[in-house]
Design a protein around this motif. Structure first.
Motif, short mmCIF file in Angstrom:
data_model
loop_
_atom_site.label_atom_id
_atom_site.label_comp_id
_atom_site.label_asym_id
_atom_site.label_seq_id
_atom_site.Cartn_x
_atom_site.Cartn_y
_atom_site.Cartn_z
N ASN A 23 10.65 38.89 -4.57
CA ASN A 23 9.23 38.77 -4.26
C ASN A 23 8.36 38.99 -5.49
O ASN A 23 7.32 38.34 -5.66
CB ASN A 23 8.85 39.76 -3.17
CG ASN A 23 9.38 39.35 -1.81
OD1 ASN A 23 9.49 38.17 -1.51
ND2 ASN A 23 9.73 40.33 -0.98
N HIS A 24 8.79 39.89 -6.36
CA HIS A 24 8.06 40.13 -7.62
C HIS A 24 8.16 38.91 -8.52
O HIS A 24 7.17 38.49 -9.14
CB HIS A 24 8.62 41.36 -8.31
CG HIS A 24 7.81 41.83 -9.47
ND1 HIS A 24 7.90 41.25 -10.73
CD2 HIS A 24 6.88 42.81 -9.58
CE1 HIS A 24 7.07 41.87 -11.55
NE2 HIS A 24 6.43 42.81 -10.89
N GLU A 25 9.35 38.33 -8.58
CA GLU A 25 9.56 37.15 -9.43
C GLU A 25 8.73 35.96 -8.96
O GLU A 25 8.31 35.14 -9.77
CB GLU A 25 11.05 36.78 -9.45
CG GLU A 25 11.89 37.61 -10.37
CD GLU A 25 11.54 37.41 -11.84
OE1 GLU A 25 11.65 36.28 -12.33
OE2 GLU A 25 11.11 38.40 -12.48
N GLU A 26 8.50 35.86 -7.65
CA GLU A 26 7.69 34.76 -7.14
C GLU A 26 6.28 34.82 -7.72
O GLU A 26 5.70 33.79 -8.07
CB GLU A 26 7.61 34.84 -5.62
CG GLU A 26 6.82 33.69 -4.99
CD GLU A 26 6.72 33.79 -3.49
OE1 GLU A 26 6.33 32.78 -2.87
OE2 GLU A 26 7.02 34.87 -2.93
N LEU A 27 5.75 36.02 -7.87
CA LEU A 27 4.40 36.19 -8.41
C LEU A 27 4.39 36.20 -9.93
O LEU A 27 3.49 35.64 -10.56
CB LEU A 27 3.78 37.49 -7.90
CG LEU A 27 2.97 37.44 -6.61
CD1 LEU A 27 3.82 36.93 -5.44
CD2 LEU A 27 2.40 38.82 -6.29
N PHE A 28 5.40 36.86 -10.51
CA PHE A 28 5.42 37.07 -11.96
C PHE A 28 6.76 36.63 -12.55
O PHE A 28 7.57 37.46 -12.97
CB PHE A 28 5.20 38.57 -12.28
CG PHE A 28 4.05 39.20 -11.53
CD1 PHE A 28 2.74 38.96 -11.92
CD2 PHE A 28 4.29 40.04 -10.45
CE1 PHE A 28 1.68 39.55 -11.24
CE2 PHE A 28 3.24 40.63 -9.77
CZ PHE A 28 1.94 40.39 -10.16
N PRO A 29 7.02 35.34 -12.56
CA PRO A 29 8.33 34.88 -13.05
C PRO A 29 8.56 35.24 -14.51
O PRO A 29 7.70 35.04 -15.36
CB PRO A 29 8.26 33.35 -12.85
CG PRO A 29 6.79 33.05 -12.76
CD PRO A 29 6.15 34.23 -12.14
N ASN A 30 9.74 35.84 -14.74
CA ASN A 30 10.16 36.20 -16.10
C ASN A 30 9.21 37.18 -16.79
O ASN A 30 9.14 37.22 -18.03
CB ASN A 30 10.32 34.94 -16.97
CG ASN A 30 11.29 33.95 -16.38
OD1 ASN A 30 12.39 34.32 -15.95
ND2 ASN A 30 10.90 32.68 -16.32
N HIS A 31 8.47 37.95 -16.01
CA HIS A 31 7.54 38.94 -16.58
C HIS A 31 8.32 40.11 -17.16
O HIS A 31 9.20 40.66 -16.51
CB HIS A 31 6.58 39.43 -15.50
CG HIS A 31 5.67 40.52 -15.97
ND1 HIS A 31 4.69 40.31 -16.92
CD2 HIS A 31 5.58 41.84 -15.61
CE1 HIS A 31 4.04 41.44 -17.13
NE2 HIS A 31 4.56 42.38 -16.35
N LYS A 32 7.99 40.47 -18.38
CA LYS A 32 8.61 41.62 -19.04
C LYS A 32 7.69 42.82 -18.90
O LYS A 32 6.69 42.94 -19.61
CB LYS A 32 8.87 41.31 -20.53
CG LYS A 32 9.73 40.08 -20.79
CD LYS A 32 11.12 40.23 -20.17
CE LYS A 32 11.99 38.99 -20.46
NZ LYS A 32 13.32 39.08 -19.81
N SER A 33 8.02 43.68 -17.98
CA SER A 33 7.17 44.83 -17.68
C SER A 33 7.39 45.95 -18.68
O SER A 33 8.51 46.44 -18.85
CB SER A 33 7.46 45.35 -16.27
OG SER A 33 6.78 46.57 -16.04
#
Length: 265
Positions: A23-33
């Motif tokens: 679900n996180h990837e759907e909003l923020f694909p490949n996001h490096k937190s």
């Protein structure tokens, strides 16, 4: 003992659920937190809650849910998170016009002093995505029609309450009632880009996040019901806002919802 405990904690891999991750990837694909590095335990707690537990209670499509979270972030107000969420909104199919209209819808509720930075932040994110500004205009009224059209949509949402507001208003305050009809509703609610059901949900999201505006929350809960957003939808909205606005505002919104719908009375 303390050092060993800290080492074990630091070495423990993040236990983010697969559902939360997807679900996180759907909003923020490949996001490096960066917070996964600096605050791994917090990210584990928050992501599992916001992107798994809470979403298990959602019947909203992703696009609608993100639009309403975006509205609540303006009400908070939380500028840094807003910029990130505008990007997420674009990632899940929210159009630039829809994003702009959410920001514009906030202006009469939070005031330009708060909205100013969010307007610029929106422009910054849209420009970074190669979106040409200004966007196509969405206004449907003129100086001559804004009051009548605003009053009409006000009555469509709130019914005879509007006539009562005019009747009960002290004469020296009638101009405020006219401002509400012409400006808040005539200038903003009549715009294209968002339908009336989404505008009312977005407005309620902003008010819930603002806090301290219980009478307005109750009024717009009734307004939502009047335009077809049922109690289940409003409960879902309040639930989905919880991770973003916190428990005090959530519990306050639930109290308002129960009072308006006479639930549990």
């Amino acid at each position: 003992m303390t050092n060993e405990s800290q080492t074990n904690t630091a070495d423990r891999p993040l236990r983010i659920t697969e559902t939360a991750h997807q679900n996180h990837e759907e909003l923020f694909p490949n996001h490096k937190s960066t917070l996964k590095i600096s605050d791994p335990e917090l990210i584990e707690l928050f992501d599992n809650f916001a992107f798994d537990e809470v979403l298990a209670h959602s019947k909203m499509d992703t696009k609608t849910r993100v639009m309403l979270i975006l509205a609540s972030i303006i009400g908070s107000p939380a500028l840094s998170e807003f910029k990130i969420m505008v990007g997420a909104a674009l990632n899940v199919g929210v159009t630039p016009v829809e994003i702009k209209e959410i920001v514009y819808q906030a202006v009469p509720y939070v005031g330009m002093a708060k909205a100013f930075d969010f307007i610029h932040a929106t422009n910054e994110v849209l420009s970074s995505r190669g979106i040409q500004l200004p966007l196509d205009g969405q206004s449907t009224t003129s100086a001559k029609t804004r009051y009548d059209k605003g009053l009409a949509i006000q009555k469509a949402i709130f019914g005879e309450t509007i006539d009562q507001m005019y009747e009960r208003s002290p004469k020296d305050q009638l101009h405020i009632q006219r401002f509400l009809s012409a400006n808040c509703f005539g200038d903003y609610y009549t715009r294209n880009g968002l339908d009336i059901k989404i505008r009312e949900l977005a407005t309620l999201s902003i008010l819930i996040a603002l806090g301290g505006v219980e009478s307005q929350i109750k009024g717009h809960i009734q307004g939502n019901l009047n335009v077809g957003n049922d109690r289940e939808t409003l409960l879902c909205l309040i639930t989905q806002l919880l991770p973003w606005v916190g428990y005090p505002r959530t519990l306050n919104a639930l109290k308002c919802l129960n009072e308006v719908t006479h639930e549990g009375q």
